[in-house]
Design an enzyme around this catalytic site. Structure first.
Site, mmCIF file in Angstrom:
data_model
loop_
_atom_site.group_PDB
_atom_site.id
_atom_site.type_symbol
_atom_site.label_atom_id
_atom_site.label_comp_id
_atom_site.label_asym_id
_atom_site.label_seq_id
_atom_site.Cartn_x
_atom_site.Cartn_y
_atom_site.Cartn_z
ATOM 1 N N CYS A 112 -0.736 10.077 9.025
ATOM 2 C CA CYS A 112 0.472 9.272 8.811
ATOM 3 C C CYS A 112 1.708 9.896 9.447
ATOM 4 O O CYS A 112 2.748 9.249 9.556
ATOM 5 C CB CYS A 112 0.696 9.059 7.318
ATOM 6 S SG CYS A 112 -0.733 8.294 6.547
ATOM 7 N N HIS A 253 7.700 7.126 6.131
ATOM 8 C CA HIS A 253 6.333 6.602 6.140
ATOM 9 C C HIS A 253 6.151 5.761 4.883
ATOM 10 O O HIS A 253 6.492 6.186 3.783
ATOM 11 C CB HIS A 253 5.328 7.757 6.164
ATOM 12 C CG HIS A 253 3.942 7.313 5.852
ATOM 13 N ND1 HIS A 253 3.348 6.255 6.499
ATOM 14 C CD2 HIS A 253 3.031 7.755 4.935
ATOM 15 C CE1 HIS A 253 2.129 6.062 6.013
ATOM 16 N NE2 HIS A 253 1.922 6.958 5.060
ATOM 17 N N ASN A 283 0.338 0.163 3.867
ATOM 18 C CA ASN A 283 0.355 1.493 4.487
ATOM 19 C C ASN A 283 -0.412 1.400 5.800
ATOM 20 O O ASN A 283 -1.615 1.167 5.806
ATOM 21 C CB ASN A 283 -0.297 2.502 3.533
ATOM 22 C CG ASN A 283 -0.303 3.924 4.096
ATOM 23 O OD1 ASN A 283 -0.135 4.127 5.292
ATOM 24 N ND2 ASN A 283 -0.519 4.893 3.222
HETATM 25 O O1 UT7 Z 1 -0.318 7.624 3.514
HETATM 26 C C1 UT7 Z 1 -0.854 8.893 3.428
HETATM 27 C C2 UT7 Z 1 -0.490 9.615 2.196
HETATM 28 N N1 UT7 Z 1 -0.882 8.891 1.038
HETATM 29 C C3 UT7 Z 1 -0.096 8.836 -0.007
HETATM 30 O O2 UT7 Z 1 0.977 9.377 0.014
HETATM 31 C C4 UT7 Z 1 -0.651 8.124 -1.209
HETATM 32 C C5 UT7 Z 1 0.053 8.582 -2.418
HETATM 33 N N2 UT7 Z 1 -0.553 8.043 -3.634
HETATM 34 C C6 UT7 Z 1 -0.298 6.809 -4.104
HETATM 35 O O3 UT7 Z 1 0.411 6.034 -3.493
HETATM 36 C C7 UT7 Z 1 -0.850 6.465 -5.458
HETATM 37 O O4 UT7 Z 1 -1.459 7.609 -6.009
HETATM 38 C C8 UT7 Z 1 -1.885 5.298 -5.452
HETATM 39 C C9 UT7 Z 1 -1.153 3.992 -5.196
HETATM 40 C C10 UT7 Z 1 -2.923 5.530 -4.387
HETATM 41 C C11 UT7 Z 1 -2.553 5.198 -6.808
HETATM 42 O O5 UT7 Z 1 -1.580 5.025 -7.835
HETATM 43 P P1 UT7 Z 1 -1.590 5.955 -9.116
HETATM 44 O O6 UT7 Z 1 -0.488 5.496 -9.963
HETATM 45 O O7 UT7 Z 1 -1.581 7.386 -8.675
HETATM 46 O O8 UT7 Z 1 -2.965 5.548 -9.796
HETATM 47 P P2 UT7 Z 1 -4.192 6.475 -10.227
HETATM 48 O O9 UT7 Z 1 -5.047 6.772 -9.054
HETATM 49 O O10 UT7 Z 1 -3.705 7.613 -11.067
HETATM 50 O O11 UT7 Z 1 -4.962 5.472 -11.181
HETATM 51 C C12 UT7 Z 1 -4.367 4.973 -12.393
HETATM 52 C C13 UT7 Z 1 -5.277 3.908 -12.980
HETATM 53 C C14 UT7 Z 1 -6.730 4.344 -13.097
HETATM 54 O O12 UT7 Z 1 -7.263 3.743 -14.259
HETATM 55 P P3 UT7 Z 1 -7.417 4.592 -15.636
HETATM 56 O O13 UT7 Z 1 -8.306 5.748 -15.280
HETATM 57 O O14 UT7 Z 1 -6.030 5.025 -15.974
HETATM 58 O O15 UT7 Z 1 -8.017 3.594 -16.551
HETATM 59 C C15 UT7 Z 1 -7.387 3.724 -11.897
HETATM 60 O O16 UT7 Z 1 -8.766 3.494 -12.076
HETATM 61 O O17 UT7 Z 1 -5.281 2.770 -12.119
HETATM 62 C C16 UT7 Z 1 -6.615 2.429 -11.770
HETATM 63 N N3 UT7 Z 1 -6.619 1.898 -10.422
HETATM 64 C C17 UT7 Z 1 -6.520 0.593 -10.141
HETATM 65 N N4 UT7 Z 1 -6.414 -0.491 -10.940
HETATM 66 C C18 UT7 Z 1 -6.317 -1.697 -10.335
HETATM 67 C C19 UT7 Z 1 -6.696 2.596 -9.253
HETATM 68 N N5 UT7 Z 1 -6.644 1.745 -8.210
HETATM 69 C C20 UT7 Z 1 -6.542 0.498 -8.749
HETATM 70 C C21 UT7 Z 1 -6.438 -0.788 -8.176
HETATM 71 N N6 UT7 Z 1 -6.321 -1.844 -9.010
HETATM 72 N N7 UT7 Z 1 -6.426 -0.977 -6.845
#
Ligand code: UT7
Length: 326
Positions: A112, A253, A283
């Site tokens: 990225c 980004h 993204n």
């Molecule tokens: O571009 C290169 C660099 N990348 C980044 O900088 C990415 C940075 N990270 C992020 O943007 C975020 O971490 C994400 C958007 C990828 C994820 O968001 P988050 O708030 O960190 O979610 P998480 O992975 O901690 O998951 C929270 C909950 C989980 O459920 P439980 O375990 O709390 O029941 C996941 O299973 O959200 C669930 N979850 C989803 N639910 C619905 C994860 N993905 C999804 C989804 N739809 N697509």
């Protein structure tokens, strides 16, 4: 002598996939995607479209807007994690399509942050008189490495390309003022596409395996992003004798709306100074900064003389920041 962005251009594939569309075949919801990322739609390539097709259209857009003949171009740098093929470089397909016969071209991969790394190379070429007019293109077909059923990644990424045309300037009151680049190889597992590659060449086993898809530890990546973006931004501002108070507009980004808002708050920037296009583009890795820059340029968000702060964060890990007097 320094480098200056004289024009921007972009291309987004026609097909749009909304969050509601994704709900139909991925275990996710429009509400989750919107709240956790800020994404509303993403563009997806057609079956016969590859990265160089998008890159070419973005480059042609910038050249047409600048009224510059492709034959005037000295170098074409394509930043991508999704080249058309391992060999030759995607930049050479772009060169051929443009008819930029006087240029030399190559690809770089810094995920990225690839566009920023490309910008730094172009700036160095211009300062050292190796090249004068340079196209730096960020182009991605990330959907080629997505497993649609894996909701932690499939809702995040989109396809697209954007380009900046750089030229030399003698005017000390404009152009690229400074740029800082970083990487940390201790975190390669945070975002990875494990195969195929020289470690595990293409085979039946790889073709059937999920290792050909992007894997991301999103939450761990998120936690490091804000701190690193703030630190590298301060570092480059320090270098050029400025502070966040001097910034007219920040183009980051587009990984997550919450990351950009948090960086904006910590930097003391008002909301109107933070360019957010993740809702429209999702993204798009190396394409995301030039896409956001092009959007801001076309929509009159950046005016001549503005101080523009660019910053990036990506796999795994790379991060950077640059300051431009527009
Ligand atoms: O571009 C290169 C660099 N990348 C980044 O900088 C990415 C940075 N990270 C992020 O943007 C975020 O971490 C994400 C958007 C990828 C994820 O968001 P988050 O708030 O960190 O979610 P998480 O992975 O901690 O998951 C929270 C909950 C989980 O459920 P439980 O375990 O709390 O029941 C996941 O299973 O959200 C669930 N979850 C989803 N639910 C619905 C994860 N993905 C999804 C989804 N739809 N697509």
């Amino acid at each position: 002598m320094r480098s200056k962005i004289v024009e921007t251009g972009s291309y987004l594939p026609e097909k749009i996939l909304t969050n509601k569309d994704l709900e139909k075949f991925v275990d996710t919801s429009d509400e989750w995607i919107t709240q956790r990322t800020g994404i509303k739609v993403r563009h997806i390539v057609a079956k016969d479209e590859a990265t160089s097709d998008l890159a070419y259209k973005a480059a042609l857009d910038a050249l047409t807007r600048a009224d510059v003949d492709p034959k005037e171009i000295d170098s074409i740098i394509v930043a991508t994690v999704a080249p058309d093929m391992p060999l030759p470089a995607t930049a050479l397909f772009v060169q051929e399509k443009l008819g930029a016969t006087n240029a030399f071209g190559f690809d770089i991969n810094a995920a990225c942050s690839g566009f920023m790394y490309g910008l730094s190379i172009a700036d160095s070429y211009i300062r050292s008189n190796i090249a004068k007019k340079v196209l730096v293109i960020g182009a991605e077909v990330l959907t080629s490495m997505i497993e649609w059923q894996e909701r932690s990644t499939s809702v995040i990424f989109g396809d697209g390309a954007a380009c900046v045309l750089l030229d030399a300037t003698e005017n000390e009151n404009e152009g690229m003022l400074g740029i800082k680049l970083h990487s940390d190889g201790r975190y390669t597992d945070l975002m990875i596409v494990p195969a195929p590659g020289s470690r595990r060449p293409c085979s039946e086993e790889v073709a059937k395996s999920k290792d050909r898809y992007v894997k991301m530890k999103g939450n761990e990546t998120f936690k490091m992003a804000v701190r690193h973006i703030i630190d590298v931004s301060k570092e480059v501002l320090d270098d050029v004798g400025m502070t966040f108070e001097d910034i007219d507009i920040m183009v980051s980004h587009q990984a997550n709306r919450r990351i950009m808002e948090s960086v904006g708050r910590r930097a003391g920037l008002s909301e109107d100074k933070v360019v957010i296009t993740i809702d429209k583009h999702a993204n798009t890795a190396a394409a995301s900064i030039p896409l956001a820059l092009d959007w801001a340029n076309r929509n009159g968000k950046i005016k001549k003389g503005d101080v523009v702060l660019l910053n990036s964060f990506g796999a795994s890990l790379t991060w950077s920041a640059g300051v431009i007097k527009w």
